[in-house]
Motif scaffolding. Structure first.
Motif, PDB file in Angstrom:
ATOM      1  N   PRO A 343       0.806  -1.235   0.000  1.00  0.00           N
ATOM      2  CA  PRO A 343       0.000   0.000   0.000  1.00  0.00           C
ATOM      3  C   PRO A 343       0.830   1.270   0.000  1.00  0.00           C
ATOM      4  CG  PRO A 343      -0.059  -1.068   2.161  1.00  0.00           C
ATOM      5  CD  PRO A 343       0.609  -2.020   1.231  1.00  0.00           C
ATOM      6  N   ALA A 344       2.120   1.170   0.323  1.00  0.00           N
ATOM      7  CA  ALA A 344       2.966   2.360   0.330  1.00  0.00           C
ATOM      8  C   ALA A 344       3.611   2.617  -1.026  1.00  0.00           C
ATOM      9  CB  ALA A 344       4.053   2.219   1.400  1.00  0.00           C
ATOM     10  N   THR A 364      -0.476   9.187  -0.025  1.00  0.00           N
ATOM     11  CA  THR A 364       0.819   8.527  -0.209  1.00  0.00           C
ATOM     12  C   THR A 364       0.765   7.065   0.200  1.00  0.00           C
ATOM     13  OG1 THR A 364       1.934  10.622   0.230  1.00  0.00           O
ATOM     14  CG2 THR A 364       3.256   8.614   0.403  1.00  0.00           C
ATOM     15  N   ASP A 365       0.117   6.775   1.327  1.00  0.00           N
ATOM     16  CA  ASP A 365      -0.018   5.404   1.823  1.00  0.00           C
ATOM     17  C   ASP A 365      -1.488   5.022   1.772  1.00  0.00           C
ATOM     18  OD1 ASP A 365       2.745   5.313   2.475  1.00  0.00           O
ATOM     19  OD2 ASP A 365       2.312   6.406   4.325  1.00  0.00           O
ATOM     20  N   LEU A 366      -1.794   3.931   1.078  1.00  0.00           N
ATOM     21  CA  LEU A 366      -3.169   3.493   0.947  1.00  0.00           C
ATOM     22  C   LEU A 366      -3.572   2.639   2.154  1.00  0.00           C
ATOM     23  CD1 LEU A 366      -3.200   2.626  -2.869  1.00  0.00           C
ATOM     24  CD2 LEU A 366      -3.502   4.830  -1.734  1.00  0.00           C
ATOM     25  N   ASN A 367      -4.829   2.284   2.180  1.00  0.00           N
ATOM     26  CA  ASN A 367      -5.390   1.567   3.321  1.00  0.00           C
ATOM     27  C   ASN A 367      -5.527   0.079   3.000  1.00  0.00           C
ATOM     28  OD1 ASN A 367      -6.953   1.086   5.763  1.00  0.00           O
ATOM     29  ND2 ASN A 367      -8.724   0.954   4.407  1.00  0.00           N
ATOM     30  N   ASP A 379      -8.784  -9.434   1.449  1.00  0.00           N
ATOM     31  CA  ASP A 379      -8.009  -8.251   1.820  1.00  0.00           C
ATOM     32  C   ASP A 379      -7.822  -7.389   0.579  1.00  0.00           C
ATOM     33  OD1 ASP A 379      -7.854  -9.445   4.250  1.00  0.00           O
ATOM     34  OD2 ASP A 379      -5.679  -9.692   4.284  1.00  0.00           O
ATOM     35  N   VAL A 380      -8.099  -6.109   0.705  1.00  0.00           N
ATOM     36  CA  VAL A 380      -7.945  -5.200  -0.431  1.00  0.00           C
ATOM     37  C   VAL A 380      -7.125  -3.988  -0.001  1.00  0.00           C
ATOM     38  CG1 VAL A 380     -10.157  -5.888  -1.433  1.00  0.00           C
ATOM     39  CG2 VAL A 380     -10.062  -3.883   0.046  1.00  0.00           C
ATOM     40  N   VAL A 381      -6.479  -3.386  -0.972  1.00  0.00           N
ATOM     41  CA  VAL A 381      -5.791  -2.112  -0.785  1.00  0.00           C
ATOM     42  C   VAL A 381      -6.681  -1.055  -1.410  1.00  0.00           C
ATOM     43  CG1 VAL A 381      -3.740  -0.769  -1.342  1.00  0.00           C
ATOM     44  CG2 VAL A 381      -3.524  -3.187  -0.778  1.00  0.00           C
ATOM     45  N   SER A 382      -7.094  -0.066  -0.633  1.00  0.00           N
ATOM     46  CA  SER A 382      -8.134   0.847  -1.105  1.00  0.00           C
ATOM     47  C   SER A 382      -7.849   2.282  -0.698  1.00  0.00           C
ATOM     48  CB  SER A 382      -9.498   0.419  -0.552  1.00  0.00           C
ATOM     49  OG  SER A 382      -9.515   0.528   0.867  1.00  0.00           O
ATOM     50  N   SER A 383      -8.559   3.192  -1.344  1.00  0.00           N
ATOM     51  CA  SER A 383      -8.462   4.612  -1.024  1.00  0.00           C
ATOM     52  C   SER A 383      -9.610   5.349  -1.684  1.00  0.00           C
ATOM     53  CB  SER A 383      -7.133   5.180  -1.507  1.00  0.00           C
ATOM     54  OG  SER A 383      -7.107   6.594  -1.347  1.00  0.00           O
ATOM     55  N   VAL A 384      -9.994   6.480  -1.104  1.00  0.00           N
ATOM     56  CA  VAL A 384     -10.938   7.368  -1.771  1.00  0.00           C
ATOM     57  C   VAL A 384     -10.191   8.177  -2.824  1.00  0.00           C
ATOM     58  CG1 VAL A 384     -12.412   7.551   0.268  1.00  0.00           C
ATOM     59  CG2 VAL A 384     -10.623   9.246  -0.105  1.00  0.00           C
ATOM     60  N   ILE A 411     -14.460   5.217  -4.406  1.00  0.00           N
ATOM     61  CA  ILE A 411     -13.379   4.442  -3.799  1.00  0.00           C
ATOM     62  C   ILE A 411     -12.763   3.552  -4.870  1.00  0.00           C
ATOM     63  CG2 ILE A 411     -13.073   2.352  -2.408  1.00  0.00           C
ATOM     64  CD1 ILE A 411     -14.259   3.665  -0.094  1.00  0.00           C
ATOM     65  N   VAL A 412     -11.465   3.423  -4.836  1.00  0.00           N
ATOM     66  CA  VAL A 412     -10.735   2.502  -5.693  1.00  0.00           C
ATOM     67  C   VAL A 412     -10.133   1.423  -4.799  1.00  0.00           C
ATOM     68  CG1 VAL A 412      -8.849   2.222  -7.329  1.00  0.00           C
ATOM     69  CG2 VAL A 412     -10.241   4.300  -7.377  1.00  0.00           C
ATOM     70  N   ALA A 413     -10.337   0.172  -5.172  1.00  0.00           N
ATOM     71  CA  ALA A 413      -9.844  -0.937  -4.351  1.00  0.00           C
ATOM     72  C   ALA A 413      -9.235  -2.003  -5.247  1.00  0.00           C
ATOM     73  CB  ALA A 413     -10.981  -1.535  -3.517  1.00  0.00           C
ATOM     74  N   ALA A 414      -8.121  -2.556  -4.819  1.00  0.00           N
ATOM     75  CA  ALA A 414      -7.446  -3.627  -5.559  1.00  0.00           C
ATOM     76  C   ALA A 414      -7.239  -4.825  -4.636  1.00  0.00           C
ATOM     77  CB  ALA A 414      -6.100  -3.148  -6.097  1.00  0.00           C
ATOM     78  N   TYR A 415      -7.347  -6.015  -5.206  1.00  0.00           N
ATOM     79  CA  TYR A 415      -7.125  -7.224  -4.432  1.00  0.00           C
ATOM     80  C   TYR A 415      -5.690  -7.242  -3.904  1.00  0.00           C
ATOM     81  CZ  TYR A 415     -11.467  -8.963  -6.507  1.00  0.00           C
ATOM     82  OH  TYR A 415     -12.774  -9.110  -6.884  1.00  0.00           O
ATOM     83  N   GLY A 416      -5.542  -7.511  -2.632  1.00  0.00           N
ATOM     84  CA  GLY A 416      -4.214  -7.491  -2.040  1.00  0.00           C
ATOM     85  C   GLY A 416      -3.339  -8.639  -2.461  1.00  0.00           C
ATOM     86  N   ASN A 417      -3.940  -9.759  -2.877  1.00  0.00           N
ATOM     87  CA  ASN A 417      -3.152 -10.954  -3.197  1.00  0.00           C
ATOM     88  C   ASN A 417      -3.151 -11.275  -4.689  1.00  0.00           C
ATOM     89  OD1 ASN A 417      -5.816 -11.668  -3.384  1.00  0.00           O
ATOM     90  ND2 ASN A 417      -5.622 -13.605  -2.278  1.00  0.00           N
ATOM     91  N   GLN A 418      -3.435 -10.278  -5.541  1.00  0.00           N
ATOM     92  CA  GLN A 418      -3.442 -10.513  -6.973  1.00  0.00           C
ATOM     93  C   GLN A 418      -2.667  -9.428  -7.707  1.00  0.00           C
ATOM     94  OE1 GLN A 418      -7.325 -11.167  -8.714  1.00  0.00           O
ATOM     95  NE2 GLN A 418      -8.138 -12.049  -6.833  1.00  0.00           N
TER      96      GLN A 418
END
Length: 939
Positions: A343-344, A364-367, A379-384, A411-418
């Motif tokens: 996410p960073a 700078t650092d996503l959630n 688990d997803v990496v996301s941000s507004v 919101i934009v979200a991406a799969y954390g494990n893909q």
């Protein structure tokens, strides 16, 4: 006069706009409580100072000797002072009263906590007093005594000065002459002052339980056996000397009080400094371990209680360092959830692929969040997608910045494990308007961490829409516009409100612009942390609020802490220093935020559309929260009001975890003897990816993992420990701390395992490498170095992602994504490789599956699930890079061969920064993948 009126009007408008803001939000009682408490404390402080000083001056003047013979110098002083005497008699006490009132008003929180105090139900080991005495009573009474001492001292100085000026006190060559009235006044004042000092000294003995520095936080052996008895004796001596001064007021002899004062000073030096030093130097130091052991044990026990780590489950973990085939078979559920997206590092990737316009931005650092997608928690990496008005350029007029560009979107979200075949994230939610797996929700972000200072929104029904909604539209339109319809800020429905806000924001346009109408609202103080801190001024706010889709809305979830620095025998931590790491930089100043007690007592939400703030009492057993609920009743909702979706996104807060891991670095040792020797002291390792010239602490990471003694993987936050001394690159791993961060998905009911702390302790003779050692091995391995050097050729650079540590396979597995980025201005990181380590072995492959198989002898026994390459067209994959289905035919074979060739060509183009060739190869790859899918019969 005009200037005074102008200043008063500005002050009034500031207060008036505060009333409008709090009233609109429904928390006006919070503001009025603070104002009334501050005003009452100001009044008490003002009159408590002004009246005694005035009376002291007045007594000294009224009872002055009328026919006193003055020297010429005093006579001249009188001639100067006399015309202003009445002004000075009232003015001096008034000015002093103002200062005292301001000082008193600043202590409204201490006073209200004392008046509404709640027992802790636990007593200290020294005086057997409830902990609440040290948290509420002692600070209050110390403040009262300190203020009263200052009043008496200033009143005494004023009396002496007045008496000297008018001849009641005269200094001769060999003696001091003092009138009877002056003698009585000065002696009584001195007696009262000494009585107050006696009380202050008596209270000081209780303050020893919060002493910091040295071996122990709290009262040590020398404190208990020398300092505390000495303070008790000194308090008694001070009372005796005070009585002597009171007697001198009537008998007129100063010898005894003067002798008593000297005795008090000498006793203070002996009992307060010399005797404790002698005890410490000649009795404690030769036998420190045995003498300090009971007090050190109190320090350990109460520190663990204060930081809520007394129930940590310590689990001996005999970690293996040998990798064997099939070793991860029992941990397949954990390995399938390994997050390979950092996410960073992917913020610029999100921006390049999902920002669309220069006036949007990502942090700078996503959630790291999690959602239930297709029946499975992911688990997803996301941000507004928030606004960035600094990039408007020549369009940055007041009109555009205030009434057109008012909100972010989606919101934009991406799969954390893909990851996609080209290293891009695989988005679960993307586009504008956003579409994907998160369902339908209100996507407009009017309240965010980067929202404008203020915006003016709203218009009459049927009027033209002027707020830019998003940069696309229907029927050939390039943009879509909207009008805010919520209740998000004070209304500008009258001339006075417009004038007040024009003054507040120094903007004449608010008053003059035709865009401001009777249906307009002004939105400001839009940062979620700011909004929560204003409506709950007693909370310390977590440094990382995060946004989630909850019940059809985007809400910011903000953690609030109740803290104190008065908990007896508990170690003091600097909050800013404890939470500083790669993601949270140290402040450029030294804030006064020392604490020795903390609870995550409140979970707050802020609606990203209308800014509504809701406070939930998360830890209803916390005595500090109970006290504040008495002060601000009806501002908190019970946890039972939290919806199931909200509960599913609540997590264990990172700042609390950082503070607790700082404590457990030493206080995982519960035996006083072992603690004294510091033989097993730990620390958090530096982030191995941080620069050597400016190392930062490795942050904790959120992962779905299964720690020994857990029945199944759970969303958790974890951190590692290494020895306190030595260099990171030479330190083996000593401990692994994980906390269950999943609050569950039942409305209003916390999961039984939420907040459960599990500390894996490795044998002291274990040689499990720490993060610094693993990173050093990654960097120095010849094969890895050669591959990285190839990736660095041309105009590209290699970025090391977060180094994750997972307790799997009976040992500890390290996983690190490796990104490649062109050095061009519009470049962004692409995930290209995966580094893994277990014991002394490492592997470096294109996918996590391949890396694990290589690491564990050709077959790890577990699949990384979606951790491999997935196709951009489908957003999912088998985890091995091979399309799902068998389809063993010539077409499939040719398609796979074409895909491999295209991938090789595209990688070469990326390394050479040849974007034309990159685009051609990328299209060839997509065509080949599509052909392979068609040939295999996969969907």
């Amino acid at each position: 006069m005009i200037a005074v009126v102008a200043i008063l009007f500005f002050v009034f408008t500031n207060l008036y706009t505060e009333v409008l803001w709090y009233n609109q939000l429904g928390f006006l009682s919070v503001l009025t409580t603070q104002w009334f408490a501050g005003a009452a404390m100001f009044g008490i402080g003002f009159f408590a100072m002004a009246i005694p000083v005035f009376i002291s001056i007045e007594i000294a003047f009224r009872f002055r000797p009328v026919y006193a013979k003055l020297n010429s110098q005093l006579d001249r002083y009188q001639q100067v002072v006399e015309p202003l005497r009445r002004v000075a008699a009232f003015g001096i006490p008034a000015v002093l009263g103002l200062f005292a009132g301001v000082s008193s008003a600043s202590r409204w929180q201490v006073t209200l906590q004392y008046l509404n105090r709640t027992p802790f139900g636990t007593t200290d080991p020294q005086f057997n007093m409830d902990i609440s005495f040290y948290v509420y009573d002692l600070p209050f009474w110390q403040g009262v005594v300190g203020f009263a001492s200052a009043v008496v001292l200033i009143a005494g100085i004023a009396a002496i000065a007045t008496s000297y000026l008018y001849g009641a006190i005269r200094f001769g060559q060999r003696e001091v002459r003092i009138s009877k009235t002056a003698r009585i006044q000065v002696a009584i004042t001195a007696g009262v002052y000494l009585l107050l000092q006696a009380v202050s000294i008596w209270l000081d003995q209780f303050a020893t339980l919060s002493n910091t520095g040295g071996l122990i936080t709290g009262a040590s052996y020398s404190d208990v056996n020398a300092t505390i008895p000495g303070l008790q004796i000194l308090a008694g001596i001070a009372v005796i000397v005070a009585v002597l001064f009171l007697l001198a007021a009537f008998i007129g002899r100063w010898r005894l009080p003067v002798i008593g004062t000297v005795l008090l000073i000498v006793s203070g030096l002996i009992l307060g400094s010399l005797y404790p030093w002698v005890v410490q130097r000649f009795q404690v130091l030769p036998s420190e371990r045995s003498l300090e052991q009971p007090y050190l044990q109190d320090n350990i026990d109460l520190t663990r209680d204060a930081y809520d780590v007394s129930d940590v489950d310590t689990i001996p973990y005999d970690a293996t360092t040998t990798a064997a085939p099939g070793q991860l078979r029992a941990d397949a559920a954990t390995t399938s959830s390994i997050r390979i997206l950092d996410p960073a590092l992917v913020s610029s990737t999100f921006a390049a692929l999902q920002q669309f316009r220069q006036y949007y931005q990502f942090p700078t650092d996503l959630n790291v969040d999690r959602y239930t997608i297709d029946g499975k928690t992911q688990d997803v990496v996301s941000s507004v997608r928030d606004l960035n008005l600094a990039q408007l350029g020549t369009s940055a007029s007041w009109y555009n910045q205030t009434v057109v560009y008012t909100h972010g979107y989606g919101i934009v979200a991406a799969y954390g494990n893909q990851r996609a075949v080209d290293g891009q994230p695989v988005f679960a939610e993307q586009g504008i308007p956003s579409t994907g797996a998160l369902g339908d929700y209100e996507q407009r972000i009017y309240f965010g961490e980067n929202s404008p200072d203020y915006s003016i929104v709203g218009a009459p029904e049927g009027s033209p829409q002027i707020e830019l909604d998003y940069p696309s539209g229907t029927n050939g339109a390039s943009q879509t516009y909207t009008t805010f319809t919520g209740d998000g800020g004070p209304k500008l429905d009258n001339v006075f409100n417009k004038l007040a806000y024009a003054l507040k924001f120094s903007s004449q346009e608010i008053f003059l612009s035709e865009a401001v109408n009777n249906d307009s609202q002004i939105l400001y103080d839009r940062d979620p942390a700011t909004r929560v801190s204003k409506v709950a001024p007693y909370l310390t706010i977590d440094s990382a609020p995060y946004a989630s889709v909850v019940d059809g809305k985007v809400v910011w979830i903000v953690d609030g802490y109740t803290t104190t620095s008065e908990y007896p025998y508990s170690r003091t931590e600097g909050l800013s220093a404890a939470i500083a790491d790669t993601y949270t930089p140290k402040p450029g100043y030294a804030p006064d935020n020392n604490i020795n007690y903390i609870r995550n007592s409140v979970k707050a939400t802020v609606d990203a559309y209308d800014g509504k703030v809701t406070l939930y009492a998360w830890d209803e057993t916390d005595p500090l929260l109970q006290t504040w609920q008495k002060i601000f009743p009806s501002t908190l909702k019970p946890m039972s009001d939290m919806s199931a979706q909200l509960m599913s996104h609540v997590r264990y807060p990172a700042d609390l975890f950082k503070v607790q891991r700082a404590i457990l670095g030493q206080y995982h040792v519960t035996d006083a003897g072992s603690f004294y020797s510091r033989e097993d002291a730990w620390t958090t390792p530096n982030d191995p990816t941080s620069p050597a010239s400016n190392p930062t602490t490795q942050p904790p990471y959120y992962l779905t993992l299964q720690v020994p003694t857990q029945d199944a993987p759970s969303y958790s936050i974890y951190s590692t420990f290494i020895p306190l001394t030595g260099q990171d690159t030479s330190k083996s791993l000593n401990g692994y701390l994980a906390v269950d961060s999943n609050a569950g998905s039942t409305a209003g009911e916390k999961s039984a395992d939420y907040g459960k702390m599990r500390l894996l302790t490795l044998p002291k003779d274990a040689t499990v490498p720490g993060p610094g050692q693993v990173q050093n091995k990654f960097n120095s391995d010849p094969t890895v170095s050669q591959a990285l050097n190839l990736l660095k050729q041309g105009s590209t650079e290699v970025l090391s992602g977060n180094l994750l540590t997972l307790p799997v396979g009976g040992g500890l597995l390290y996983v690190q994504p490796v990104y490649v980025r062109s050095r061009g201005e519009t470049s962004y990181p692409l995930l290209q490789k995966i580094l893994v380590g277990f014991g002394d072995k490492i592997a470096f492959e294109d996918t996590l599956d391949a890396a694990l198989d290589d690491l564990f002898g050709g077959n790890s026994g577990a699949t990384a699930g979606d951790g491999g390459i997935t196709t951009p067209a489908t957003g999912s994959g088998s985890g091995t890079g091979t399309p799902a289905g068998t389809g063993d035919n010539a077409a499939l074979t040719k398609a796979l061969s074409d895909a491999e060739a295209a991938l090789t060509a595209r990688t070469a183009a990326l390394q050479a920064a040849d974007w034309t060739a990159y685009g051609v190869a990328d299209q060839q790859l997509k065509d080949a993948v599509a052909a392979a899918i068609a040939a295999s019969g996969a969907q």
